[in-house]
Design a protein around this motif. Structure first.
Motif, PDB file in Angstrom:
ATOM      1  N   ARG A 295       0.739  -0.776   0.119  1.00 61.57           N
ATOM      2  CA  ARG A 295      -0.106   0.353   0.111  1.00 61.57           C
ATOM      3  C   ARG A 295       1.260   1.163   0.139  1.00 61.57           C
ATOM      4  NH1 ARG A 295      -1.958  -4.144   2.773  1.00 61.57           N
ATOM      5  NH2 ARG A 295      -4.205  -4.856   3.199  1.00 61.57           N
ATOM      6  N   GLN A 296       1.989   1.238   0.688  1.00 61.07           N
ATOM      7  CA  GLN A 296       2.997   2.807   0.515  1.00 61.07           C
ATOM      8  C   GLN A 296       3.489   2.300  -0.794  1.00 61.07           C
ATOM      9  OE1 GLN A 296       6.501   1.429   2.381  1.00 61.07           O
ATOM     10  NE2 GLN A 296       6.731   3.821   3.051  1.00 61.07           N
ATOM     11  N   ASP A 299       0.669   4.427  -2.631  1.00 56.59           N
ATOM     12  CA  ASP A 299       0.807   5.631  -2.448  1.00 56.59           C
ATOM     13  C   ASP A 299       1.872   6.267  -3.170  1.00 56.59           C
ATOM     14  OD1 ASP A 299      -1.532   5.270  -0.662  1.00 56.59           O
ATOM     15  OD2 ASP A 299      -0.332   4.870   1.137  1.00 56.59           O
TER      16      ASP A 299
END
Length: 309
Positions: A295-296, A299
């Motif tokens: 997810r990082q 992003d």
């Protein structure tokens, strides 16, 4: 020379992993465990005359078929001719992942969806290939400050990466993207960033015996396999290969490979590594980011879910 043949175990829908390796014994247990947990069912290795026990270790693994050669890595197009034959012989009709023992595929939702979920969706969407940018991971401090132990998760040590500092351009002939930058370029190739290593890879392909890797796993033929991006403002699904090269084993490995002289452009890359290590180079900087999860990376724009639901 074929040492261990377990290819009769390969089932029609199995995802296969293809690897060349030399003296990577310390890395192999975690590598195999990582991809087994993602759902890989069979590994096809070519061992290039190892003398560290990795050949014997691979022979013992129940889901590994192993070939051995002492031929020139350089003259085999850096191992791609060996893997190309195995892909032709065994990869046809399978999703095939071609990686090095220090490369670990991360894709959207990899923490709760197996690799088969991704490949099934790709196939249903008409996609034959899946890209993954090579993301160099590194420790904070000297590379040899923390000793990497066999079987250990390398990202317990190499926890950091560059969140930006990448350049991208399109290859007008083959249509693939060419990505450079990151810690290796800023640390070892700052004098000429264009001579830094390529980070673009297309490691996961629904293989057909008519396909071939043109240059390592950076690009393929036919050219349409390289069209893994959207030029109309959208995004296609993509991943990263977390690259665990920079551990405590790196200095010895780079010295060995420099001495062998078997790598691209007269081992220019390893010459730069050796010179940088002699000067005490560190990869960590104030802009480095500590790795958390996929997810990082999404992003930060380093991977994308695209339209994968």
């Amino acid at each position: 020379m074929l040492l261990t043949d377990r290819t009769k175990q390969i089932a029609p829908r199995d995802i296969l992993v293809f690897v060349t390796q030399r003296n990577e014994r310390v890395r192999l247990p975690y590598f195999l465990d990582y991809y087994r947990k993602l759902g890989v069912r069979h590994f096809l290795f070519v061992d290039n005359n190892s003398d560290d026990g990795s050949t014997e270790y691979l022979c013992e693994q129940p889901d590994v078929s192993l070939w051995w050669t002492k031929a020139s890595y350089k003259q085999s197009r850096f191992g791609m001719d060996w893997l190309g034959w195995l892909l032709f012989r065994y990869g046809h009709g399978h999703w095939c992942l071609t990686v090095d023992p220090d490369e670990f595929l991360v894709y959207p939702r990899c923490d709760d969806r197996p690799l088969t979920a991704l490949t099934d969706w790709l196939a249903d969407s008409g996609r034959r290939s899946f890209p993954a940018m090579l993301l160099d991971m590194y420790p904070k401090g000297a590379l040899d400050e923390k000793i990497y132990r066999e079987g250990q998760n390398p990202f317990e040590i190499a926890r950091w990466f560059d969140p930006a500092n990448y350049s991208m351009r399109k290859n007008s002939y083959l249509g693939n993207l060419w990505i450079q930058g990151g810690p290796r370029t800023r640390t070892f190739f700052s004098y000429d960033p264009k001579s830094g290593p390529a980070l673009n890879k297309i490691p996961l392909v629904n293989w057909n015996r008519r396909y071939v890797y043109y240059s390592s796993t950076h690009m393929l033929l036919p050219r349409s396999l390289n069209w893994v991006y959207d030029e109309d403002g959208g995004e296609m699904a993509s991943g990263c290969l977390l690259h665990a090269k920079f551990l405590s084993t790196f200095a010895d490995k780079s010295a060995e490979e420099l001495d062998r002289g078997q790598h691209y452009a007269n081992s220019q890359e390893y010459r730069a590594y050796h010179a940088g290590l002699q000067e005490g180079a560190h990869l960590w900087c104030s802009e480095s980011r500590e790795y958390q999860d996929w997810r990082q990376l999404e992003d930060l724009g380093l991977i994308s879910s695209g339209n994968w639901p």
